[in-house]
Design a protein around this motif. Structure first.
Motif, PDB file in Angstrom:
ATOM      1  N   ILE A 155      43.395  26.605  43.515  1.00 10.62           N
ATOM      2  CA  ILE A 155      44.007  27.484  42.520  1.00 10.62           C
ATOM      3  C   ILE A 155      43.421  28.882  42.606  1.00 10.62           C
ATOM      4  CG2 ILE A 155      44.227  27.916  40.037  1.00 10.62           C
ATOM      5  CD1 ILE A 155      44.383  24.853  39.706  1.00 10.62           C
ATOM      6  N   VAL A 156      42.107  28.983  42.693  1.00  6.90           N
ATOM      7  CA  VAL A 156      41.459  30.292  42.775  1.00  6.90           C
ATOM      8  C   VAL A 156      41.823  30.993  44.083  1.00  6.90           C
ATOM      9  CG1 VAL A 156      39.214  31.445  42.911  1.00  6.90           C
ATOM     10  CG2 VAL A 156      39.587  29.646  41.224  1.00  6.90           C
ATOM     11  N   VAL A 201      47.563  36.002  45.856  1.00  3.90           N
ATOM     12  CA  VAL A 201      48.601  36.710  45.111  1.00  3.90           C
ATOM     13  C   VAL A 201      48.089  38.080  44.668  1.00  3.90           C
ATOM     14  CG1 VAL A 201      49.968  36.675  42.978  1.00  3.90           C
ATOM     15  CG2 VAL A 201      49.811  34.633  44.390  1.00  3.90           C
ATOM     16  N   MET A 202      46.847  38.143  44.239  1.00  2.00           N
ATOM     17  CA  MET A 202      46.263  39.413  43.814  1.00  2.00           C
ATOM     18  C   MET A 202      46.237  40.414  44.967  1.00  2.00           C
ATOM     19  SD  MET A 202      42.480  40.083  42.196  1.00  2.00           S
ATOM     20  CE  MET A 202      41.667  39.449  43.644  1.00  2.00           C
ATOM     21  N   ILE A 203      45.869  39.959  46.148  1.00  2.00           N
ATOM     22  CA  ILE A 203      45.842  40.851  47.320  1.00  2.00           C
ATOM     23  C   ILE A 203      47.256  41.268  47.702  1.00  2.00           C
ATOM     24  CG2 ILE A 203      45.332  40.921  49.799  1.00  2.00           C
ATOM     25  CD1 ILE A 203      42.843  39.196  49.130  1.00  2.00           C
ATOM     26  N   MET A 212      50.093  49.113  47.105  1.00  2.00           N
ATOM     27  CA  MET A 212      49.748  50.344  46.386  1.00  2.00           C
ATOM     28  C   MET A 212      48.421  50.917  46.871  1.00  2.00           C
ATOM     29  SD  MET A 212      51.072  49.650  42.509  1.00  2.00           S
ATOM     30  CE  MET A 212      50.186  48.122  42.310  1.00  2.00           C
ATOM     31  N   LEU A 213      47.455  50.050  47.089  1.00  2.00           N
ATOM     32  CA  LEU A 213      46.156  50.525  47.576  1.00  2.00           C
ATOM     33  C   LEU A 213      46.256  51.096  48.976  1.00  2.00           C
ATOM     34  CD1 LEU A 213      43.847  47.671  46.275  1.00  2.00           C
ATOM     35  CD2 LEU A 213      43.989  50.002  45.420  1.00  2.00           C
ATOM     36  N   GLU A 263      58.701  39.172  41.165  1.00  2.00           N
ATOM     37  CA  GLU A 263      59.131  37.865  41.671  1.00  2.00           C
ATOM     38  C   GLU A 263      57.938  37.056  42.173  1.00  2.00           C
ATOM     39  OE1 GLU A 263      61.718  36.170  45.405  1.00  2.00           O
ATOM     40  OE2 GLU A 263      62.298  38.098  44.534  1.00  2.00           O
ATOM     41  N   THR A 264      57.014  37.704  42.850  1.00  2.00           N
ATOM     42  CA  THR A 264      55.832  37.013  43.384  1.00  2.00           C
ATOM     43  C   THR A 264      54.962  36.461  42.263  1.00  2.00           C
ATOM     44  OG1 THR A 264      55.846  38.462  45.315  1.00  2.00           O
ATOM     45  CG2 THR A 264      53.802  37.274  44.860  1.00  2.00           C
TER      46      THR A 264
END
Length: 89
Positions: A9-10, A16-18, A24-25, A71-72
Motif C-alpha cells: 500500500i505504501v 502515485v505521489m511521484i 509539475m516538478l 483520474e489517477t
C-alpha cells in the motif's frame, strides 16, 4: 493485515505521489534551468526573474494534466477502498 500488505500500500501510494507531482516538478525544473542559463549568460542576478515563469509553467501543467491527475488519484482511492475487505478479513 500483514506487513507485506502495508508495504504494498505504501509503495503504491509513493508511486502515485511521484506520478502526480512529477510533471509539475519536472516542468518547473526545466524552466528554472533555462532561466538560470539565461541569467548566467547575461549576468542578470535577479532572484525574482525565475519565480514568475516557474509559477506560470507549473500552473499550466497542472491545468493541462489536471484531468489525468484527478483520474489517477481517483483510481488509486477507489482501488484502496475496494481492497479494505480483503485486508481486514
Amino acid at each position: 493485515m500483514s506487513p507485506e500488505m502495508v508495504i504494498t500500500i505504501v509503495q503504491r501510494a509513493f508511486e502515485v505521489m511521484i506520478l502526480l507531482g512529477g510533471p509539475m516538478l519536472l516542468a518547473g525544473l526545466l524552466v528554472g534551468l533555462m532561466i538560470s542559463v539565461f541569467q548566467a549568460a547575461t549576468q542578470i542576478n535577479e532572484a525574482t526573474l525565475s519565480f514568475i515563469p516557474k509559477l506560470l509553467v507549473t500552473f499550466l501543467v497542472a491545468v493541462l494534466a489536471g484531468p489525468w491527475m484527478l483520474e489517477t488519484i481517483m483510481d488509486y482511492t477507489i482501488r484502496l477502498y475496494q481492497s479494505i475487505p480483503s485486508m481486514v478479513g
